[in-house]
Enzyme design. Sequence first.
Site, short mmCIF file in Angstrom:
data_model
loop_
_atom_site.label_atom_id
_atom_site.label_comp_id
_atom_site.label_asym_id
_atom_site.label_seq_id
_atom_site.Cartn_x
_atom_site.Cartn_y
_atom_site.Cartn_z
N TYR A 72 0.83 -1.21 0.00
CA TYR A 72 0.00 0.00 0.00
C TYR A 72 0.86 1.26 0.00
O TYR A 72 0.51 2.26 -0.64
CB TYR A 72 -0.98 -0.01 1.18
N GLN A 106 -15.20 4.25 -6.82
CA GLN A 106 -14.65 3.03 -6.22
C GLN A 106 -13.15 3.21 -5.98
O GLN A 106 -12.52 2.37 -5.37
CB GLN A 106 -14.91 1.84 -7.14
N ASN A 107 -12.61 4.31 -6.51
CA ASN A 107 -11.17 4.53 -6.44
C ASN A 107 -10.74 5.03 -5.06
O ASN A 107 -11.44 5.82 -4.44
CB ASN A 107 -10.72 5.52 -7.52
N VAL A 108 -9.59 4.54 -4.63
CA VAL A 108 -9.05 4.96 -3.32
C VAL A 108 -8.08 6.13 -3.49
O VAL A 108 -7.57 6.64 -2.50
CB VAL A 108 -8.36 3.76 -2.63
N ASP A 109 -7.84 6.55 -4.74
CA ASP A 109 -6.94 7.70 -4.95
C ASP A 109 -7.71 9.02 -4.77
O ASP A 109 -8.94 9.01 -4.68
CB ASP A 109 -6.30 7.63 -6.35
N HIS A 124 -15.19 2.66 -1.63
CA HIS A 124 -14.21 1.61 -1.29
C HIS A 124 -13.05 2.18 -0.47
O HIS A 124 -11.99 1.56 -0.37
CB HIS A 124 -13.68 0.92 -2.55
N CYS A 132 -6.58 2.42 12.99
CA CYS A 132 -6.16 1.18 13.66
C CYS A 132 -7.08 0.04 13.25
O CYS A 132 -8.31 0.20 13.24
CB CYS A 132 -6.21 1.37 15.18
N CYS A 135 -8.95 -0.94 16.97
CA CYS A 135 -9.90 -0.06 17.66
C CYS A 135 -10.49 1.02 16.74
O CYS A 135 -11.37 1.76 17.15
CB CYS A 135 -9.24 0.58 18.88
N GLY A 194 -15.24 3.83 -16.53
CA GLY A 194 -14.05 3.09 -16.14
C GLY A 194 -14.21 2.06 -15.04
O GLY A 194 -13.34 1.91 -14.20
#
Length: 263
Positions: A72, A106-109, A124, A132, A135, A194
């Site tokens: 990641y 849906q992109n994490v960018d 997403h 964490c 927790c 896309g």
Amino acid sequence: MATPTTQQLAQARQVIADAQRIVCLTGAGVSAESGVATFRDAQTGLWAKFDPLRLASQAGFAADPGLVWQWYMARLGTVEQAMPNHGHLALARLAALTPTFTLVTQNVDDLHERAGSQNVLHIHGRINHFHCNTCGTEHTLQPDERTSELPPTCLLCGGLVRPAVVWFGEALPGDVVEIAWREAERCDLMLVVGTSGVVYPVAQLPLVAQQAGAVVIDVNPECTPISEIADIFLQGSGGLILPALVGALSAGPKGHPGSGLSG
Ligand code: APR
């Protein structure tokens, strides 16, 4: 690969010009032209090279947290180096011209945000946010943690810190799902860009919108299950087609017959 006909583009432009409420659903393909790999494109897709269950699941993280963390961090580096492309910029402009515009990605960018889009719904998760794994406490990434072999530990409970992305088998963020589904049921137009349309429940959204009476436009170089149900399938890249669709829109009030389109 077929390219959209002039008539298809004109039809799509008119639908966009007339739409008062738009939901746009994007996937990895909208960031492909910024150099961020998709997941399922043959050879180039991440899942063609890496085992998704080893890298994007609780089980994978438990088995080898260092491998997951480093993977990641490498992806985060790629995202930070990348720049929004013409597709991202066109969507930010369309949002500014549309009375109600909801961008579900849906992109994490963060390329939509860097292109100027606001209130982007990350269904997403986000690769530049951390919490964490035990927790849930939010964690601010420290520079030296980027290159560490193992994930940082939580300052509160000592658990392992992870990126705030949704891994396989995990629940989607409830608040985002609620807004996405509500807006899909109310929109005039669902513009899909896309995505391979194989990951559920998000892949259901275009059908939810269509069954509620909206028009579905799909933009993708490949024909996907969403292209099959779309009212208008524009085969090609987002970086070319989106500016061609939005560029013709003028700043005038939308929804008036024939207006909203300049030239
Ligand atoms: N413009 C538009 N679409 C493109 C482009 C481009 N330049 N390049 C590729 N595509 C299309 C591909 O044809 C493919 O259909 O983008 C799609 C990318 O599909 P995936 O790699 O499956 O990505 P996505 O649909 O976003 O994946 C959904 O799966 O792995 C999980 O959580 C991850 O959010 C991701 C989810």
